[in-house]
Motif scaffolding. Structure first.
Motif, mmCIF file in Angstrom:
data_model
loop_
_atom_site.group_PDB
_atom_site.id
_atom_site.type_symbol
_atom_site.label_atom_id
_atom_site.label_comp_id
_atom_site.label_asym_id
_atom_site.label_seq_id
_atom_site.Cartn_x
_atom_site.Cartn_y
_atom_site.Cartn_z
ATOM 1 N N ARG A 56 -2.476 29.308 29.613
ATOM 2 C CA ARG A 56 -2.041 30.312 30.231
ATOM 3 C C ARG A 56 -2.548 30.396 31.803
ATOM 4 N NH1 ARG A 56 2.501 31.048 28.242
ATOM 5 N NH2 ARG A 56 1.875 29.005 27.777
ATOM 6 N N LEU A 57 -3.662 30.355 32.178
ATOM 7 C CA LEU A 57 -4.445 30.319 33.556
ATOM 8 C C LEU A 57 -3.524 29.262 34.071
ATOM 9 C CD1 LEU A 57 -8.027 31.266 32.968
ATOM 10 C CD2 LEU A 57 -6.188 32.799 33.621
ATOM 11 N N LEU A 58 -3.378 28.083 33.697
ATOM 12 C CA LEU A 58 -2.668 27.079 34.605
ATOM 13 C C LEU A 58 -1.099 27.353 34.405
ATOM 14 C CD1 LEU A 58 -2.770 23.929 35.591
ATOM 15 C CD2 LEU A 58 -2.515 23.039 33.180
ATOM 16 N N PRO A 61 0.813 30.720 36.571
ATOM 17 C CA PRO A 61 1.256 30.644 38.201
ATOM 18 C C PRO A 61 2.195 29.569 38.398
ATOM 19 C CG PRO A 61 -1.246 30.477 37.669
ATOM 20 C CD PRO A 61 -0.525 30.334 36.207
#
Length: 344
Positions: A56-58, A61
């Motif tokens: 999700r962090l990749l 965004p």
């Protein structure tokens, strides 16, 4: 951590009378062929970890900073090219299918008939609202039928995820049954074969029949997703029903997203290769789509047609999806009755 608070449920009846509901679920569609309508629909669709299996962090965004800024306008033009006067083809066909299936299932029932309704995994009407409506109408036994003949984690399993989320706060749960997939269902195969034969009867038979299924990342197949295997089962049975020699049937996968490797062979390059090798006419059928949608009407019938003709092909036919064909209603009626055994 928020406290778990199940919501109140309708008061139970002292004399219990069962009511059965059938919920058809399709993938989903935007409300209008505009960038404004596409943006929230794409956000919901591409935020599902079943669809994009990146951290999700990749991914988020990229989704919010690039894709949701650039993609809605491009997608809106494609949707506008296939939009019907009544609305999105996928929505129109799904709604009609539910109505016709309800008529078929209730033909011999005088009262307390089976409630047949429909929902979209992404977009409107959402699964949670449709389930709430079924509960309000007294359905305490619900059969969920994802309209994906071949199982995939990104489609069928995602529907199951949403069912669990939708009923997470229900205090009183209904009995649930779930159609996992039906790639080899005799009625489904017969309906596909009938649609191809009818097309050939009106337009003649092409040099090659291409069975194009929606693609998925090759990594999913490597990790054990059964989707590719179930697509091949359907294609083999369809070929046998049509008495096609193996060289007359090609199985391909369409709708790639991103730069990673997806299931091969890809549909568009296969059609270009066929044209370049001297094949003058092809017919394309999309067995994995229960209803015509952007992927069949724009990607296959427009993009792939143009690519085939540009490479030297002369005649290209996109065979319509099952939509509301009588054979498909009969097949779905039989499939539903099979899974309702003991409830009717």
């Amino acid at each position: 951590m928020a406290r778990f608070r199940p919501e109140p449920s309708p008061a139970p009846e002292h004399e219990r009378r069962h009511r059965t509901g059938v919920l058809l679920v399709n993938l989903g569609t935007p409300e209008a062929p505009t960038a404004k309508a596409l943006r929230p629909w794409l956000r919901q669709f591409l935020s599902d970890p079943r669809i994009v299996e990146l951290p999700r962090l990749l991914w988020l965004p990229i989704l919010n900073g690039i894709i949701l800024i650039t993609r809605p306008a491009r997608s809106a033009k494609k949707y506008a090219s296939i939009w019907m006067p009544e609305g999105s083809p996928l929505r129109v066909h799904t709604e009609r299918l539910a109505a016709l299936l309800g008529d078929s299932l209730n033909r011999e029932r005088e009262k307390d008939g089976i409630i047949v309704t429909w929902a979209m995994r992404y977009g409107s009407p959402p699964i949670v609202d449709t389930l709430t409506d079924l509960r309000a109408r007294g359905a305490d036994r619900i059969l969920v039928v994802p309209l994906f003949p071949q199982f995939a984690g990104s489609t069928t399993a995602s529907v199951l995820d949403e069912l669990a989320r939708a009923m997470r706060l229900w205090r009183n749960l209904p009995e649930l049954r779930f159609v996992r997939s039906f790639p080899d269902d005799p009625g489904y195969i017969a309906a596909l074969a009938a649609s191809v034969r009818e097309h050939w009867a009106h337009h003649g038979q092409g040099d090659c029949l291409v069975a194009s299924f929606h693609g998925q990342p090759a990594r999913a197949d490597e990790l054990g997703d059964p989707y590719r295997a179930e697509c091949l089962i359907t294609a083999r049975l369809l070929g046998e029903a049509l008495a096609l020699p193996p060289e007359k049937l090609r199985v391909t996968f369409q709708s790639r997203f991103g730069r990673g490797k997806w299931l091969e062979p890809y549909t568009l390059p296969t059609l270009e290769s066929l044209a370049a090798s001297g094949v003058k006419r092809v017919d394309v059928v999309c067995p994995g789509f229960a209803a015509d949608c952007l992927e069949t009407l724009e990607e296959i019938a427009m993009q792939c047609r143009d690519a085939f003709l540009a490479r030297g092909g002369e005649t290209f036919h996109a065979i319509p999806c099952l939509n509301t064909r009588p054979e498909w209603i009969t097949a779905l009626d039989g499939l539903v009755r099979q899974h309702l055994a003991g409830w009717l």
